[in-house]
Write a protein that holds these residues in place. Structure first.
Motif, short mmCIF file in Angstrom:
data_model
loop_
_atom_site.label_atom_id
_atom_site.label_comp_id
_atom_site.label_asym_id
_atom_site.label_seq_id
_atom_site.Cartn_x
_atom_site.Cartn_y
_atom_site.Cartn_z
N LYS A 1 -1.85 48.50 -51.49
CA LYS A 1 -2.78 48.83 -52.58
C LYS A 1 -4.19 48.31 -52.32
O LYS A 1 -5.18 48.99 -52.64
CB LYS A 1 -2.29 48.24 -53.90
CG LYS A 1 -1.36 49.11 -54.72
CD LYS A 1 -1.15 48.51 -56.11
CE LYS A 1 -0.29 49.42 -56.98
NZ LYS A 1 -0.12 48.86 -58.35
N TYR A 2 -4.29 47.11 -51.77
CA TYR A 2 -5.58 46.44 -51.69
C TYR A 2 -6.06 46.20 -50.27
O TYR A 2 -7.10 45.57 -50.07
CB TYR A 2 -5.51 45.10 -52.46
CG TYR A 2 -4.95 45.29 -53.85
CD1 TYR A 2 -5.64 46.04 -54.80
CD2 TYR A 2 -3.71 44.77 -54.21
CE1 TYR A 2 -5.11 46.25 -56.07
CE2 TYR A 2 -3.18 44.96 -55.48
CZ TYR A 2 -3.89 45.72 -56.41
OH TYR A 2 -3.36 45.92 -57.66
N ASP A 3 -5.33 46.73 -49.29
CA ASP A 3 -5.73 46.66 -47.88
C ASP A 3 -6.15 45.24 -47.51
O ASP A 3 -7.22 45.01 -46.95
CB ASP A 3 -6.87 47.64 -47.61
CG ASP A 3 -7.14 47.85 -46.13
OD1 ASP A 3 -6.19 47.69 -45.33
OD2 ASP A 3 -8.29 48.14 -45.77
N LEU A 4 -5.29 44.28 -47.80
CA LEU A 4 -5.62 42.87 -47.61
C LEU A 4 -5.73 42.52 -46.13
O LEU A 4 -4.98 43.03 -45.29
CB LEU A 4 -4.58 41.99 -48.28
CG LEU A 4 -4.43 42.15 -49.79
CD1 LEU A 4 -3.40 41.15 -50.33
CD2 LEU A 4 -5.76 41.98 -50.52
N ALA A 5 -6.67 41.62 -45.82
CA ALA A 5 -6.86 41.19 -44.44
C ALA A 5 -5.88 40.09 -44.05
O ALA A 5 -5.56 39.94 -42.87
CB ALA A 5 -8.30 40.69 -44.25
N PHE A 6 -5.41 39.31 -45.02
CA PHE A 6 -4.48 38.22 -44.71
C PHE A 6 -3.65 37.91 -45.94
O PHE A 6 -4.03 38.21 -47.08
CB PHE A 6 -5.22 36.96 -44.24
CG PHE A 6 -6.15 36.36 -45.25
CD1 PHE A 6 -5.71 35.39 -46.15
CD2 PHE A 6 -7.48 36.74 -45.32
CE1 PHE A 6 -6.55 34.83 -47.08
CE2 PHE A 6 -8.34 36.20 -46.26
CZ PHE A 6 -7.87 35.23 -47.14
N ILE A 7 -2.49 37.30 -45.70
CA ILE A 7 -1.63 36.79 -46.76
C ILE A 7 -1.39 35.31 -46.48
O ILE A 7 -0.99 34.93 -45.38
CB ILE A 7 -0.27 37.51 -46.84
CG1 ILE A 7 -0.46 39.01 -47.01
CG2 ILE A 7 0.55 36.93 -48.00
CD1 ILE A 7 -0.90 39.45 -48.37
N GLN A 8 -1.61 34.49 -47.50
CA GLN A 8 -1.42 33.05 -47.40
C GLN A 8 -0.14 32.71 -48.17
O GLN A 8 -0.13 32.59 -49.38
CB GLN A 8 -2.63 32.35 -48.01
CG GLN A 8 -2.61 30.86 -47.90
CD GLN A 8 -3.70 30.24 -48.75
OE1 GLN A 8 -4.42 30.92 -49.48
NE2 GLN A 8 -3.81 28.93 -48.69
#
Length: 460
Positions: free
Chosen positions: A206-213
């Motif tokens: 949905k949000y085209d995230l660059a990273f997941i923490q």
């Protein structure tokens, strides 16, 4: 209507086909030896060097710690009903981004779901989310649009564990909440991991995230096999997404408070988080050759909004950031927004001081790596191409004698006044005189120029 859970059974039992990224840096560990992260994506994230995270959600209404106060300082039924009053009517994603740019922050990690299970976006897999609050605002969606407009990289924090969900085990901090039906075979970890994977895939998609923490990998329910499969699942969806090492259990296996957990030969992950735990005083500023970030709080007493905070001083904040970057890490500073979505004036003033320092001296931070000198008594160094910077945080240090790198040092100047700094190189050592400490300057800076791109000097 929310979607039903998509099956992850095949992924739990066997490996999904994955896309091979560019360069072997870090990746899927021993269970996914073919899967590595994107060198380009990792370099882009490392070059940003300074970012911000926020711990925020319905729990901020209590003024107590997010997640951990559920069932302890705040009775579980009270905590679980806070979402019914959560209406951050002054939240302005563009204003957050304007402040971040003023503060020198280059990336953002909002708390999409903490251990309390609340989802800060409109999740197709949960009723316990922003869609069912009075505010009915997709916080992640608004932040994505604003970050894209302002050139800020967006990622997200996500808790692997979930004390609210009836299928997570062990139950803790008050047990399951009321918005998920408890099934006859609950708790069912396999079904929970389906839920987790679907939510994270939803965030990435949905949000085209660059990273997941990720966080919360410490319970025994979460295994190396599960973490490795999560890594493959998410990198299959988006090969260039960066996943911290808490997607797997390397930190847990390294031992209590041991944050040196980047064993890429066994455990999955692209970069390491070293978390300064509130009340522990644990040091996170150990040199790292691998990609890593320090994850620290502006408020020394808790992560989420606190009506009586104990804030770092401006001197502590700037020196802390310098020590991390000079130890070859990124620096991610946490703020706790108020329930209405604004920041406390004290936090704003403190971050403004950091922003002014970065505006004046950002060349010594952005795009750099630690070195050419390993951290030394009294300070650190950074480098970028033919330039390097000595960042001296101890005002009592008068001279420095450091191992010389292979490249020839051409000049040194005071990063504040621009005046030449004397130095002598004899054999394998270079000796620097240091400028006097100036009032209001927490760090003395020497800018060095070399005859070619500078590499690491030998260790002392």
């Amino acid at each position: 209507m929310k979607k039903t859970l998509l099956s992850l059974a095949a992924a739990t039992l066997g490996l999904l086909p994955g896309a091979m990224a560019q360069t072997v840096l870090s990746g899927g560990g021993d269970l996914n030896p073919d899967l590595k992260t994107s060198a380009e994506a990792l370099k882009k994230w490392q070059d940003l060097r300074v970012g911000m995270c926020v711990h925020w959600g319905p729990s901020s209404l209590s003024g107590k710690e997010i997640g951990w106060s559920r069932g302890t300082k705040t009775p579980t039924p009270v905590y679980d009903s806070l979402y019914l009053r959560f209406n951050p009517d002054r939240f302005d994603a563009d204003e957050w981004c304007r402040l971040m740019k003023r503060w020198g922050m280059r990336y953002l990690s909002p708390t999409s779901k903490h251990h309390d299970g609340f989802s800060i976006w409109f999740s197709d897999y949960s009723e316990y989310d922003m869609e069912n609050t009075p505010g009915k605002r997709d916080i992640m969606g608004e932040l994505k649009k604003a970050c894209d407009r302002h050139g800020i990289m967006l990622g997200a924090y996500y808790s692997n564990l979930d004390w609210y969900h009836p299928d997570w085990i062990p139950y803790s901090h008050g047990g399951p909440g009321p918005l998920f039906p408890k099934q006859a075979d609950s708790p069912n970890p396999v079904r929970y991991f389906e839920y987790m994977a679907n939510q994270v895939c939803e965030l990435i998609d949905k949000y085209d995230l660059a990273f997941i923490q990720f966080d919360g990998e410490w319970d025994s329910t979460y295994t190396h096999e599960v973490g490795s499969e999560m890594y493959r699942r998410f990198h299959t969806l988006k090969p260039e997404v960066l996943l911290n090492t808490r997607v797997d259990i390397g930190r847990r296996m390294a031992g209590a408070d041991n944050h040196i957990d980047m064993d890429g030969s066994k455990y999955a992950g692209d970069f390491q988080d070293r978390e300064r735990l509130v009340g522990r005083g644990n040091n996170v500023t150990v040199w790292g050759d691998h990609p890593w970030q320090a994850w620290v709080t502006l408020d020394k007493s808790q992560w989420s909004w606190n009506p009586e905070p104990r804030l770092m001083t401006a001197e502590e904040l700037i020196r802390d950031m310098v020590q991390i970057v000079g130890s070859n890490g990124n620096y991610m500073i946490n703020l706790g927004p108020r329930p209405d979505g604004t920041f406390e004036p004290g936090q704003v003033a403190l971050m403004d001081t950091l922003g002014m320092w970065l505006k004046a001296h950002g060349d010594a931070v952005y795009g750099t790596r630690g070195g050419p000198y390993y951290p030394f008594e009294g300070g650190v160094s950074t480098r970028n191409g033919k330039r390097a910077w000595l960042l001296v945080t101890d005002p009592s240090v008068q001279t420095l004698e450091l191992p010389a790198p292979a490249q020839r040092l051409l000049s040194a100047k005071d990063g504040l006044s621009g005046k030449k700094i004397p130095f002598t190189t004899a054999g394998s050592k270079t000796r620097f005189g240091l400028p006097e400490v100036q009032p209001g300057q927490p760090v003395r800076i020497l800018e060095l120029k070399f005859d070619s791109p500078v590499g690491m000097a030998p260790r002392n």
